[in-house]
Design a protein around this motif. Structure first.
Motif, PDB file in Angstrom:
ATOM      1  N   VAL A  37      40.838  29.883  36.971  1.00 31.51           N
ATOM      2  CA  VAL A  37      40.030  30.369  38.095  1.00 31.51           C
ATOM      3  C   VAL A  37      39.984  31.885  38.185  1.00 31.51           C
ATOM      4  CG1 VAL A  37      40.284  28.265  39.465  1.00 31.51           C
ATOM      5  CG2 VAL A  37      41.979  30.106  39.701  1.00 31.51           C
ATOM      6  N   GLY A  38      40.844  32.576  37.438  1.00 33.05           N
ATOM      7  CA  GLY A  38      40.807  34.033  37.455  1.00 33.05           C
ATOM      8  C   GLY A  38      41.866  34.611  36.546  1.00 33.05           C
ATOM      9  N   GLN A  39      41.711  35.914  36.276  1.00 35.02           N
ATOM     10  CA  GLN A  39      42.691  36.577  35.424  1.00 35.02           C
ATOM     11  C   GLN A  39      42.877  38.022  35.856  1.00 35.02           C
ATOM     12  OE1 GLN A  39      41.618  36.739  31.304  1.00 35.02           O
ATOM     13  NE2 GLN A  39      39.969  38.174  31.624  1.00 35.02           N
ATOM     14  N   LEU A  40      44.010  38.567  35.458  1.00 36.44           N
ATOM     15  CA  LEU A  40      44.317  39.964  35.714  1.00 36.44           C
ATOM     16  C   LEU A  40      44.941  40.521  34.456  1.00 36.44           C
ATOM     17  CD1 LEU A  40      45.788  41.406  38.970  1.00 36.44           C
ATOM     18  CD2 LEU A  40      46.479  42.296  36.750  1.00 36.44           C
ATOM     19  N   VAL A  41      44.361  41.600  33.935  1.00 39.36           N
ATOM     20  CA  VAL A  41      44.877  42.248  32.734  1.00 39.36           C
ATOM     21  C   VAL A  41      45.657  43.477  33.182  1.00 39.36           C
ATOM     22  CG1 VAL A  41      44.285  43.381  30.552  1.00 39.36           C
ATOM     23  CG2 VAL A  41      42.939  41.418  31.364  1.00 39.36           C
ATOM     24  N   GLY A  42      46.892  43.588  32.702  1.00 35.73           N
ATOM     25  CA  GLY A  42      47.749  44.693  33.110  1.00 35.73           C
ATOM     26  C   GLY A  42      48.810  44.215  34.086  1.00 35.73           C
ATOM     27  N   ALA A  43      49.734  45.119  34.395  1.00 39.26           N
ATOM     28  CA  ALA A  43      50.826  44.792  35.316  1.00 39.26           C
ATOM     29  C   ALA A  43      50.303  44.708  36.741  1.00 39.26           C
ATOM     30  CB  ALA A  43      51.922  45.849  35.218  1.00 39.26           C
ATOM     31  N   ALA A  44      50.947  43.878  37.546  1.00 39.40           N
ATOM     32  CA  ALA A  44      50.547  43.714  38.945  1.00 39.40           C
ATOM     33  C   ALA A  44      51.775  43.473  39.807  1.00 39.40           C
ATOM     34  CB  ALA A  44      49.570  42.555  39.085  1.00 39.40           C
ATOM     35  N   ALA A  45      51.621  43.738  41.090  1.00 39.94           N
ATOM     36  CA  ALA A  45      52.685  43.493  42.071  1.00 39.94           C
ATOM     37  C   ALA A  45      52.592  42.042  42.515  1.00 39.94           C
ATOM     38  CB  ALA A  45      52.529  44.451  43.247  1.00 39.94           C
TER      39      ALA A  45
END
Length: 196
Positions: free
Chosen positions: A160-168
């Motif tokens: 349903v979604g993605q995030l590339v890179g570091a995240a909190a």
């Protein structure tokens, strides 16, 4: 000639019909500032069937975990942004894990568990299980272009979604995003499967 009332009624009926033709508006997940880099996948796509292993070498597939919301985090011990976000992933698993949600931190390290276990111990990661993809088959199947990449998968097995890179990932914004998917009704097909 139409009266004003008839014109308004006809106009309202036309708008109603157009609304029906367009279908119901899709609710959007909450994306606060900490999740600004999260990209919804529209329309959601089925997660690949490509396998990976747990720390003991047991083969698994994402389909084995259908019915649970998953945050699949692709990472490696040599990746500085990955190392930076691992404590947040561990805290997220501690907060939400086991209640219809699981973080799958999948290492792409070629050294496998022998390389990852000491890393977990050194960094005090206690809640994340070790998952491995040393040949990067799952990483490639998920279409990751770099590390870290996190992919959110709903209970029905759809990305349903993605995030590339570091995240909190332990931030209130991240927790709100994940709870949005956890709070969605369980699909009827999964209810039937659980009853069997």
């Amino acid at each position: 000639m139409f009266s004003v009332t008839t014109k308004h009624t006809a106009f309202a009926a036309a708008l109603f019909c157009l609304g029906l033709l367009a279908g119901p508006a899709q609710a959007q997940p909450p994306l606060g500032p900490e999740m600004a880099d999260f990209t919804p996948i529209q329309p959601p796509r089925p997660a690949p069937e490509t396998g990976f292993t747990d720390e003991s070498g047991k083969s698994l597939a994402l389909a084995d975990l259908r019915g649970t919301v998953l945050l699949v985090n692709l990472w490696a011990t040599w990746c500085a942004p990955c190392v930076e976000e691992m404590p947040a992933l561990d805290a997220l698993q501690a907060k939400l894990g086991g209640r219809g949600f699981q973080v799958l931190a999948v290492s792409t390290d070629r050294g496998g568990a022998k390389q990852v276990r000491p890393f977990y111990e050194k960094h005090g990661l206690k809640k994340l299980a070790i998952y491995l993809d040393p040949k990067t088959a799952l990483t490639r199947a998920l279409g990751a272009k770099g590390l870290p990449t996190s992919i959110l998968i709903d209970r029905d097995g759809n990305m349903v979604g993605q995030l590339v890179g570091a995240a909190a990932w332990d931030s209130p914004d991240a927790i709100a995003l994940i709870r949005y998917y956890m709070d969605k009704p369980v699909p009827a097909s999964l209810q039937r499967a659980a009853a069997d």
